[in-house]
Design an enzyme around this catalytic site. Structure first.
Site, PDB file in Angstrom:
ATOM      1  N   SER A 184       0.830  -1.204   0.000  1.00 35.63           N
ATOM      2  CA  SER A 184       0.000   0.000   0.000  1.00 35.63           C
ATOM      3  C   SER A 184       0.869   1.260   0.000  1.00 35.63           C
ATOM      4  CB  SER A 184      -0.971  -0.041   1.182  1.00 35.63           C
ATOM      5  OG  SER A 184      -1.980   0.922   1.052  1.00 35.63           O
ATOM      6  N   ASP A 280      -9.142  -3.546  -6.372  1.00 36.23           N
ATOM      7  CA  ASP A 280      -8.333  -2.607  -5.592  1.00 36.23           C
ATOM      8  C   ASP A 280      -8.376  -1.227  -6.234  1.00 36.23           C
ATOM      9  OD1 ASP A 280      -5.969  -1.213  -4.429  1.00 36.23           O
ATOM     10  OD2 ASP A 280      -5.518  -3.178  -3.584  1.00 36.23           O
ATOM     11  N   HIS A 310      -8.140  -4.655  -1.606  1.00 42.75           N
ATOM     12  CA  HIS A 310      -6.985  -4.087  -0.921  1.00 42.75           C
ATOM     13  C   HIS A 310      -6.793  -4.731   0.456  1.00 42.75           C
ATOM     14  CE1 HIS A 310      -3.985  -0.869  -0.849  1.00 42.75           C
ATOM     15  NE2 HIS A 310      -4.238  -0.730   0.440  1.00 42.75           N
TER      16      HIS A 310
END
Length: 342
Positions: A184, A280, A310
């Protein structure tokens, strides 16, 4: 009569609130139903949004996540020399007791949208890499926005990279087999660190970018249907980038090394592994970055996994998609380090 009307108004208000809550729950259930059943972890049903009101609570929640032990892998804290603005930088070091001298090393950068998380929150995955690869894994406890906007986090990560190289003998690692990685926002920082390291003449074996946060301009776009609905949403993305940049994201320019996708040329960067799921929020920017790397002669592997929202690989650890996703990362690290599979 006034009391009766007041009571009726109260009950109507309660009923309206209940209906609104039911609608939110129903909408959430429908969103989760769109992903494969094996990835429907309990946290997928929780509508999380990072903003100024929720940030404190979410930071505490992430900081208090349990870090399960992995037999045979130890983790210790180490104070290192940080940048001038953060002389008390800390890293966490994970390794097996039988790690050989001259092993490769993975410098890991945790996620959290630039605003949350810490090195300890990524201890489970760091221990997993250390165990499965018998490599040293060093996780950076970098400073967070909005209290510390760019370049604080990147400066901390660069200091950690420098420390690893300068202390290769004491750490018993091969300085020519340093990989950097993160998930991330950590993946976004890793991509920017790879750019800064390249410009500084520091060679890297691999940049391992797990659903990386690469482009602030995503904040200015409406995602396609079914994208960015779970865990990390457009609202959280806007808050994260605004906090990190100290300005509205998506402007005409960004400072060097602040936004990986804003770099004009990606030529000469280290090999990359990039992984992301189809729902995502970052799928578009991640695929675009991989295509740019490949077009400019960088060796890149891109894994796009159907249904992997995600963070799903951590929330649904035993799902087949999560296992294959992790196995691909391990294979990429082994190949970059020249390590044979056991």
């Amino acid at each position: 009569m006034a009391r009766r009307l007041g009571g009726a108004t109260t009950w109507l208000s309660i009923a309206a609130t209940g209906l609104a809550a039911a609608a939110v729950v129903g909408d959430r259930i429908q969103k989760v139903k769109r992903i494969p059943s094996e990835l429907r972890a309990p946290m997928a049903y929780v509508p999380l949004t990072f903003n100024a009101t929720t940030l404190g609570f979410l930071r505490r929640a992430l900081a208090n996540l349990p870090a399960p032990t992995l037999p045979g892998v130890s983790t210790r804290g180490q104070a290192i020399e940080g940048p001038d603005a953060n002389p008390n930088l800390t890293v966490l070091i994970s390794e097996r007791p039988d790690r050989p001298k001259g092993s490769p090393v993975l410098l890991w950068i945790h996620g959290g949208g630039f605003v949350a998380g810490n090195a300890a929150s990524s201890t489970p995955v760091c221990r997993r890499y250390a165990n499965d690869l018998n490599a040293l894994v060093v996780s950076v406890d970098y400073r967070l926005a909005p209290e510390h906007p760019f370049p604080a986090a990147l400066d901390d990560c660069f200091a950690a990279l420098t420390w690893v190289r300068d202390n290769a003998e004491a750490l018993r690692i091969d300085p020519d087999r340093i990989a950097i990685g993160g998930d991330s926002a950590g993946g976004g920082l890793a991509a920017c660190l790879a750019q800064r390291a390249t410009d500084a003449g520091i060679p890297l074996a691999l940049q391992l970018l797990i659903y990386p946060m690469l482009d602030d301009r995503t904040c200015t776009k409406t995602p396609p249907p079914g994208v960015g609905e779970l865990v990390w949403t457009p609202a959280s993305n806007l808050f994260g980038w605004t906090s990190y940049l100290g300005a509205e994201p998506g402007g005409p320019a960004a400072p060097p090394y602040a936004v990986a996708s804003r770099r004009a040329s990606l030529a000469a960067l280290p090999p990359a592994w990039i992984g992301v799921g189809t729902p995502d929020l970052f799928v578009g920017e991640d695929v675009a970055y991989a295509e740019r790397l490949r077009a400019e002669g960088v060796d890149v592997t891109i894994e796009v996994v159907e249904g992997l929202y995600h963070g799903a690989d951590g929330l649904a650890l035993n799902a087949p998609q999560s296992k294959l996703f992790y196995a691909s990362q391990v294979d990429a690290l082994r190949a970059a380090w020249g390590v044979a599979a056991p």
